[in-house]
Scaffold this motif. Structure first.
Motif, PDB file in Angstrom:
ATOM      1  N   ARG A  98       0.835  -1.196   0.000  1.00  0.00           N
ATOM      2  CA  ARG A  98       0.000   0.000   0.000  1.00  0.00           C
ATOM      3  C   ARG A  98       0.876   1.254   0.000  1.00  0.00           C
ATOM      4  N   PRO A  99       1.636   1.474  -1.067  1.00  0.00           N
ATOM      5  CA  PRO A  99       2.554   2.615  -1.086  1.00  0.00           C
ATOM      6  C   PRO A  99       1.854   3.964  -1.037  1.00  0.00           C
ATOM      7  N   THR A 100       0.557   4.024  -1.389  1.00  0.00           N
ATOM      8  CA  THR A 100      -0.162   5.294  -1.308  1.00  0.00           C
ATOM      9  C   THR A 100      -0.301   5.767   0.135  1.00  0.00           C
ATOM     10  N   LEU A 101      -0.101   4.864   1.096  1.00  0.00           N
ATOM     11  CA  LEU A 101      -0.256   5.212   2.507  1.00  0.00           C
ATOM     12  C   LEU A 101       1.081   5.332   3.225  1.00  0.00           C
ATOM     13  N   CYS A 102       2.182   5.309   2.487  1.00  0.00           N
ATOM     14  CA  CYS A 102       3.515   5.374   3.090  1.00  0.00           C
ATOM     15  C   CYS A 102       3.643   6.620   3.966  1.00  0.00           C
ATOM     16  N   ARG A 103       3.911   6.417   5.239  1.00  0.00           N
ATOM     17  CA  ARG A 103       3.993   7.534   6.191  1.00  0.00           C
ATOM     18  C   ARG A 103       5.262   8.363   5.985  1.00  0.00           C
ATOM     19  N   ALA A 104       6.259   7.774   5.367  1.00  0.00           N
ATOM     20  CA  ALA A 104       7.512   8.503   5.147  1.00  0.00           C
ATOM     21  C   ALA A 104       7.450   9.418   3.938  1.00  0.00           C
ATOM     22  N   ALA A 105       6.367   9.313   3.144  1.00  0.00           N
ATOM     23  CA  ALA A 105       6.317  10.056   1.885  1.00  0.00           C
ATOM     24  C   ALA A 105       5.222  11.114   1.842  1.00  0.00           C
ATOM     25  N   ILE A 106       4.312  11.123   2.808  1.00  0.00           N
ATOM     26  CA  ILE A 106       3.180  12.051   2.782  1.00  0.00           C
ATOM     27  C   ILE A 106       3.509  13.282   3.615  1.00  0.00           C
ATOM     28  N   GLY A 107       3.306  14.449   3.016  1.00  0.00           N
ATOM     29  CA  GLY A 107       3.475  15.692   3.757  1.00  0.00           C
ATOM     30  C   GLY A 107       4.904  16.093   4.033  1.00  0.00           C
ATOM     31  N   ARG A 108       5.835  15.614   3.229  1.00  0.00           N
ATOM     32  CA  ARG A 108       7.245  15.962   3.418  1.00  0.00           C
ATOM     33  C   ARG A 108       7.857  16.413   2.091  1.00  0.00           C
ATOM     34  N   PRO A 109       7.432  17.554   1.580  1.00  0.00           N
ATOM     35  CA  PRO A 109       7.940  17.995   0.275  1.00  0.00           C
ATOM     36  C   PRO A 109       9.417  18.349   0.313  1.00  0.00           C
ATOM     37  N   GLY A 110      10.119  17.906  -0.721  1.00  0.00           N
ATOM     38  CA  GLY A 110      11.539  18.230  -0.840  1.00  0.00           C
ATOM     39  C   GLY A 110      11.732  19.553  -1.566  1.00  0.00           C
ATOM     40  N   ARG A 111      13.000  19.983  -1.644  1.00  0.00           N
ATOM     41  CA  ARG A 111      13.318  21.233  -2.338  1.00  0.00           C
ATOM     42  C   ARG A 111      14.572  21.023  -3.195  1.00  0.00           C
ATOM     43  N   PRO A 112      14.437  20.262  -4.286  1.00  0.00           N
ATOM     44  CA  PRO A 112      15.598  20.004  -5.145  1.00  0.00           C
ATOM     45  C   PRO A 112      15.898  21.130  -6.123  1.00  0.00           C
ATOM     46  N   PHE A 113      14.995  22.104  -6.234  1.00  0.00           N
ATOM     47  CA  PHE A 113      15.155  23.197  -7.191  1.00  0.00           C
ATOM     48  C   PHE A 113      15.679  24.454  -6.500  1.00  0.00           C
ATOM     49  N   THR A 114      16.369  25.266  -7.262  1.00  0.00           N
ATOM     50  CA  THR A 114      16.745  26.601  -6.808  1.00  0.00           C
ATOM     51  C   THR A 114      16.484  27.592  -7.928  1.00  0.00           C
ATOM     52  N   ARG A 115      16.266  28.833  -7.501  1.00  0.00           N
ATOM     53  CA  ARG A 115      16.117  29.930  -8.441  1.00  0.00           C
ATOM     54  C   ARG A 115      16.777  31.158  -7.831  1.00  0.00           C
ATOM     55  N   ARG A 116      17.795  31.633  -8.530  1.00  0.00           N
ATOM     56  CA  ARG A 116      18.571  32.770  -8.025  1.00  0.00           C
ATOM     57  C   ARG A 116      19.113  32.487  -6.620  1.00  0.00           C
ATOM     58  N   GLY A 117      19.485  31.219  -6.416  1.00  0.00           N
ATOM     59  CA  GLY A 117      20.088  30.818  -5.164  1.00  0.00           C
ATOM     60  C   GLY A 117      19.117  30.442  -4.067  1.00  0.00           C
ATOM     61  N   ALA A 118      17.817  30.659  -4.264  1.00  0.00           N
ATOM     62  CA  ALA A 118      16.821  30.344  -3.246  1.00  0.00           C
ATOM     63  C   ALA A 118      16.138  29.012  -3.570  1.00  0.00           C
ATOM     64  N   PRO A 119      15.887  28.162  -2.564  1.00  0.00           N
ATOM     65  CA  PRO A 119      15.269  26.863  -2.821  1.00  0.00           C
ATOM     66  C   PRO A 119      13.786  26.984  -3.139  1.00  0.00           C
ATOM     67  N   LEU A 120      13.286  26.051  -3.950  1.00  0.00           N
ATOM     68  CA  LEU A 120      11.869  25.963  -4.284  1.00  0.00           C
ATOM     69  C   LEU A 120      11.374  24.560  -3.962  1.00  0.00           C
ATOM     70  N   TYR A 121      10.119  24.478  -3.569  1.00  0.00           N
ATOM     71  CA  TYR A 121       9.534  23.190  -3.223  1.00  0.00           C
ATOM     72  C   TYR A 121       9.185  22.388  -4.479  1.00  0.00           C
ATOM     73  N   GLN A 122       9.088  21.087  -4.272  1.00  0.00           N
ATOM     74  CA  GLN A 122       8.695  20.155  -5.331  1.00  0.00           C
ATOM     75  C   GLN A 122       7.266  19.714  -5.064  1.00  0.00           C
ATOM     76  N   PHE A 123       6.382  19.907  -6.039  1.00  0.00           N
ATOM     77  CA  PHE A 123       4.981  19.539  -5.850  1.00  0.00           C
ATOM     78  C   PHE A 123       4.768  18.043  -6.096  1.00  0.00           C
ATOM     79  N   ALA A 124       4.098  17.398  -5.147  1.00  0.00           N
ATOM     80  CA  ALA A 124       3.729  15.985  -5.269  1.00  0.00           C
ATOM     81  C   ALA A 124       4.930  15.106  -5.604  1.00  0.00           C
ATOM     82  N   ALA A 125       6.086  15.486  -5.069  1.00  0.00           N
ATOM     83  CA  ALA A 125       7.317  14.704  -5.221  1.00  0.00           C
ATOM     84  C   ALA A 125       7.756  14.545  -6.668  1.00  0.00           C
ATOM     85  N   THR A 126       7.229  15.406  -7.559  1.00  0.00           N
ATOM     86  CA  THR A 126       7.576  15.260  -8.974  1.00  0.00           C
ATOM     87  C   THR A 126       7.954  16.575  -9.649  1.00  0.00           C
TER      88      THR A 126
END
Length: 356
Positions: A98-126
């Protein structure tokens, strides 16, 4: 690189995004095509609260550009569909399929992007409204070369959600009756999921009469402009006098829940798929569920992407799953605003942005 960024006030195309290299267990993907889903618009409209600034998009396909350490099942050049499930693979939910219910993946957005040196969030892990994105390797699923990426992109959300809701969550059986409220991108995939399951009849309900031909193409046996037929006796109860075995709400309007509950037959079940505002409340008489009826939530079609994406790609290859027919409009990312306008006017089953 180019990408669509929502800063809390508006969503605009920028050309100065950067994304980091893939780390262990990750892949860098060059996005070829991305579907415009109502969930993206819901972030901009405030229905889905999300931290900003954020790079939008969550329904995409592309080509692997690089892999991080420890990734052995993917290589540069692989054509992949992305899922939004950045599941850990180690928690009890992942361990029970049931990966849709993974507690380690819900509500923890990463920030792999930057713009002008400032981090940006990643929507829906994609964040697929960008030329390149970094995701967990488990999120990238290879697809055959004969599957056009403009169509493959839609598997990543609309198909996984709609078809999956039928096959995985509701487990619709052959000969069971289905009512689908809303014939947009998700609703059409619920309809074709019901067709694949052998359901009959399949009743599509939408206030836009222009959606009837496509709904019938995807498998609807009946098309109605309202649930009650405006009192003329030709509503859902006119087709299913004792009620439906399964009702799917794909619009996201809380007030429809009460009406949908009233359409259930004995032991019938209502599946909620439409996205409503977090503060919205629905009411219905509990007595209406006395004869074993049920209301089910459903996240992302209860999908198992590593299993389901190849399954759906195979069904497409055999002509059983419709994908090309979902794509109403293809526009380059520079025309993001025009595609949004068409979507908000209800003119699209699915619009697709391209980057290549």
């Amino acid at each position: 690189m180019r990408g669509v960024v929502f800063d809390g006030r508006g969503a605009d195309l920028v050309d100065d995004l950067e994304v980091r290299d893939p780390g262990p267990g990750e892949v860098l993907v060059e996005i070829a095509a991305a579907g415009l889903c109502h969930s993206d618009l819901a972030v901009v409209g405030g229905t889905i609260p999300f931290p900003v600034p954020v790079v939008l998009g969550h329904e995409g396909a592309g080509v692997v550009a690089a892999v991080g350490a420890g990734v052995g099942h993917l290589a540069a050049g692989d054509r992949v569909v992305l899922s939004t499930l950045a599941s850990c693979g180690a928690c009890p939910e992942c361990g029970t399929g049931r990966p849709t219910l993974c507690r380690a993946a819900i509500g923890r957005p990463g920030r792999p992007f930057t713009r002008r040196g400032a981090p940006l969030y990643q929507f829906a892990a994609t964040s697929v409204f960008a030329e390149r994105t970094v995701v967990k390797a488990v999120q990238a699923v290879p697809v055959p070369p004969e599957l056009p990426l403009t169509s493959a992109a839609l598997i990543g959300c609309a198909v996984l959600t709609g078809v999956g809701a039928v096959l995985n969550r509701a487990r619709v059986g052959r000969g069971e009756s289905v009512v689908v409220i809303g014939a947009g991108g998700i609703g059409l995939n619920v309809i074709q999921g019901a067709r694949l399951a052998g359901a009959a009849p399949i009743v599509a309900v939408d206030t836009e009469p222009g959606k009837e031909p496509l709904a019938r193409r995807f498998g609807a046996t009946h098309f109605l402009g309202s649930l009650d037929g405006d009192g003329d006796g030709d509503g859902v109860r006119g087709v299913l006098p004792t009620g439906a075995d399964h009702v799917f709400e794909c619009v996201g309007r809380a007030e429809l829940v009460r009406e949908a509950v009233g359409l259930l037959d004995r032991a019938g079940q209502l599946v909620l798929l439409g996205m409503v505002r977090p503060e919205a409340e629905a009411s219905f008489p509990p007595f209406a569920l006395f004869l074993d009826q049920a209301i089910l939530g459903c996240r992302y079609g209860s999908a198992r992407p590593q299993r389901d994406i190849p399954l759906y790609a195979g069904l497409y290859g055999r002509g059983e799953l419709l994908l090309d027919e979902l794509v109403t409009r293809v526009r380059p990312v520079e025309e993001f605003g025009a595609l949004v306008a068409e979507a908000e006017q209800g003119r699209l089953a699915r619009g697709v942005l391209t980057f290549r």
